[in-house]
Write an enzyme that holds these catalytic residues in place. Structure first.
Site, PDB file in Angstrom:
ATOM      1  N   ASN A 270       0.859  -1.179   0.000  1.00 32.70           N
ATOM      2  CA  ASN A 270       0.000   0.000   0.000  1.00 32.70           C
ATOM      3  C   ASN A 270       0.901   1.236   0.000  1.00 32.70           C
ATOM      4  O   ASN A 270       1.521   1.550   1.005  1.00 32.70           O
ATOM      5  CB  ASN A 270      -0.901  -0.033   1.250  1.00 32.70           C
ATOM      6  CG  ASN A 270      -1.772   1.196   1.367  1.00 32.70           C
ATOM      7  OD1 ASN A 270      -1.818   2.032   0.448  1.00 32.70           O
ATOM      8  ND2 ASN A 270      -2.469   1.327   2.485  1.00 32.70           N
TER       9      ASN A 270
ATOM     10  N   LYS B 125       0.034   4.285  -0.208  1.00 32.22           N
ATOM     11  CA  LYS B 125      -0.609   5.461   0.428  1.00 32.22           C
ATOM     12  C   LYS B 125      -0.361   6.695  -0.437  1.00 32.22           C
ATOM     13  O   LYS B 125      -0.497   6.626  -1.649  1.00 32.22           O
ATOM     14  CB  LYS B 125      -0.120   5.611   1.864  1.00 32.22           C
ATOM     15  CG  LYS B 125      -0.280   4.308   2.665  1.00 32.22           C
ATOM     16  CD  LYS B 125       0.008   4.428   4.117  1.00 32.22           C
ATOM     17  CE  LYS B 125      -0.210   3.070   4.790  1.00 32.22           C
ATOM     18  NZ  LYS B 125       0.016   3.095   6.226  1.00 32.22           N
TER      19      LYS B 125
ATOM     20  N   HIS C 142      -9.589   1.017   5.161  1.00 33.18           N
ATOM     21  CA  HIS C 142      -8.295   1.278   5.809  1.00 33.18           C
ATOM     22  C   HIS C 142      -8.475   2.274   6.953  1.00 33.18           C
ATOM     23  O   HIS C 142      -9.235   3.236   6.847  1.00 33.18           O
ATOM     24  CB  HIS C 142      -7.281   1.810   4.787  1.00 33.18           C
ATOM     25  CG  HIS C 142      -5.880   1.761   5.319  1.00 33.18           C
ATOM     26  ND1 HIS C 142      -5.395   2.696   6.211  1.00 33.18           N
ATOM     27  CD2 HIS C 142      -4.885   0.863   5.125  1.00 33.18           C
ATOM     28  CE1 HIS C 142      -4.150   2.367   6.525  1.00 33.18           C
ATOM     29  NE2 HIS C 142      -3.814   1.267   5.886  1.00 33.18           N
TER      30      HIS C 142
ATOM     31  N   GLU D 217      -6.728   4.639   7.997  1.00 29.95           N
ATOM     32  CA  GLU D 217      -6.438   6.053   7.707  1.00 29.95           C
ATOM     33  C   GLU D 217      -7.648   6.728   7.065  1.00 29.95           C
ATOM     34  O   GLU D 217      -7.900   7.904   7.296  1.00 29.95           O
ATOM     35  CB  GLU D 217      -5.185   6.156   6.824  1.00 29.95           C
ATOM     36  CG  GLU D 217      -3.929   5.888   7.646  1.00 29.95           C
ATOM     37  CD  GLU D 217      -2.765   5.296   6.865  1.00 29.95           C
ATOM     38  OE1 GLU D 217      -2.798   5.312   5.629  1.00 29.95           O
ATOM     39  OE2 GLU D 217      -1.827   4.798   7.522  1.00 29.95           O
TER      40      GLU D 217
ATOM     41  N   GLU E 169      -5.087  -4.862  10.648  1.00 24.34           N
ATOM     42  CA  GLU E 169      -4.009  -3.891  10.823  1.00 24.34           C
ATOM     43  C   GLU E 169      -4.246  -3.078  12.101  1.00 24.34           C
ATOM     44  O   GLU E 169      -4.995  -2.097  12.080  1.00 24.34           O
ATOM     45  CB  GLU E 169      -3.976  -2.913   9.647  1.00 24.34           C
ATOM     46  CG  GLU E 169      -3.735  -3.558   8.308  1.00 24.34           C
ATOM     47  CD  GLU E 169      -3.203  -2.547   7.297  1.00 24.34           C
ATOM     48  OE1 GLU E 169      -2.048  -2.703   6.885  1.00 24.34           O
ATOM     49  OE2 GLU E 169      -3.924  -1.596   6.954  1.00 24.34           O
TER      50      GLU E 169
ATOM     51  N   GLY F 156       2.882   2.288  10.733  1.00 26.90           N
ATOM     52  CA  GLY F 156       3.816   3.400  10.561  1.00 26.90           C
ATOM     53  C   GLY F 156       4.598   3.750  11.816  1.00 26.90           C
ATOM     54  O   GLY F 156       5.260   4.781  11.886  1.00 26.90           O
TER      55      GLY F 156
ATOM     56  N   SER G 207       3.773  -2.225  10.324  1.00 27.78           N
ATOM     57  CA  SER G 207       5.223  -2.286  10.515  1.00 27.78           C
ATOM     58  C   SER G 207       5.840  -3.625  10.097  1.00 27.78           C
ATOM     59  O   SER G 207       6.789  -4.101  10.729  1.00 27.78           O
ATOM     60  CB  SER G 207       5.605  -1.937  11.962  1.00 27.78           C
ATOM     61  OG  SER G 207       5.228  -0.601  12.252  1.00 27.78           O
TER      62      SER G 207
HETATM   63  P1  13P Z   1       3.185   0.357   7.665  1.00 32.96           P
HETATM   64  O1  13P Z   1       3.712  -0.878   7.006  1.00 32.96           O
HETATM   65  O2  13P Z   1       3.884   1.613   7.236  1.00 32.96           O
HETATM   66  O3  13P Z   1       3.090   0.203   9.144  1.00 32.96           O
HETATM   67  O4  13P Z   1       1.662   0.542   7.124  1.00 32.96           O
HETATM   68  C1  13P Z   1       0.801  -0.523   7.186  1.00 32.96           C
HETATM   69  C2  13P Z   1      -0.439  -0.179   6.446  1.00 32.96           C
HETATM   70  O5  13P Z   1      -1.211   0.674   6.855  1.00 32.96           O
HETATM   71  C3  13P Z   1      -0.686  -0.873   5.174  1.00 32.96           C
HETATM   72  O6  13P Z   1      -1.987  -0.648   4.725  1.00 32.96           O
END
Ligand code: 13P
Length: 229
Positions: free
Chosen positions: A6, A8, A88, A90, A157, A163, A193
């Site tokens: 992903n 982002k 997701h 976010e 997740e 992150g 992560s």
């Molecule tokens: P990270 O791998 O940066 O922690 O992000 C995970 C994520 O949100 C994938 O959708």
């Protein structure tokens, strides 16, 4: 194993093209049972050649219409995109997508026959309240979501692991995946992560069918290191 990246709000059309050309070359040597999914930003969606599936990080549940700033089915069909991330954290958090809205998107793209990567995850305060709180929180994120749909993959997740560099522990992933698998019969990814340093131990956990990777997927060397670990 499924390896999903992903991006982002990272990478441009140009850098995505270079990334995918490099990845396509590397993947010509991968194990047959592995699957690779890439979610670039909407501006980099295109038809790419390679042994991977390109999906959309988001879209509005419409064919087309007056939804300023959004993309719909028509814009995905242009590039043959049939895979989408929905739910997701976010988007739930920063873009204020309610469970109702998430479920509406899910229904729309399910009816269109999309492969859906459906994301769920709890915030830190819920994790700290214990396993029952985590279970109740995660199951509430299935509200309005038809898990009998054959073309959905669920991604767990935990928000506090995204992150932050701090992945959930093997025990936390194992017990949460085991719990989730008693409520559904779908493939289940872990995200939060995941990186070259922990991919082997995460991939070995029972109930982990793949990973959804953010930061550590942005560099093609790092992402392919995980695929070939
Ligand atoms: P990270 O791998 O940066 O922690 O992000 C995970 C994520 O949100 C994938 O959708």
């Amino acid at each position: 194993m499924i390896f999903a990246a992903n991006f982002k709000t990272n990478h441009t059309r140009q850098s995505t093209k270079a990334y995918l050309e490099s990845l396509a070359f590397k993947l010509s040597q991968k194990r047959l049972e592995d699957r690779v999914l890439i979610f670039p930003p909407a501006t980099a969606l295109d038809r790419y050649e390679g042994d991977f599936t390109v999906g959309a990080q988001n879209a509005y549940p419409t064919r087309n219409g007056a939804f300023t700033g959004e993309i719909g089915l028509e814009q995905l069909e242009e590039f043959g995109i049939k895979t989408i991330l929905i739910g997701h954290s976010e988007r739930r958090e920063y873009l204020c997508e309610s469970q109702e809205k998430v479920a509406e998107k899910y229904r729309f793209f399910m009816e269109e026959g999309f492969e859906i990567i459906y994301c769920i995850g709890e915030p830190l305060e819920v994790r700290e309240s214990g396993e029952k709180a985590v279970r109740d929180y995660l199951l509430a994120q299935f509200q309005g979501v038809d898990l009998s749909y054959k073309n959905v993959i669920v991604a767990y997740e935990p928000i506090w692991a995204i992150g932050t560099g701090r992945s959930a522990t093997v025990e936390e992933i194992a017990s949460t995946h085991a719990m989730l698998k008693t409520h559904m019969e779908r493939l289940l990814l872990y995200g939060g992560s995941v990186k070259p340093a922990n991919i082997k131990e995460i991939a070995a956990i029972e109930g982990v069918d793949g990973v959804l990777v953010g930061s550590a997927s942005l560099d093609v060397e790092s992402f392919s290191e995980m695929i070939f670990a």
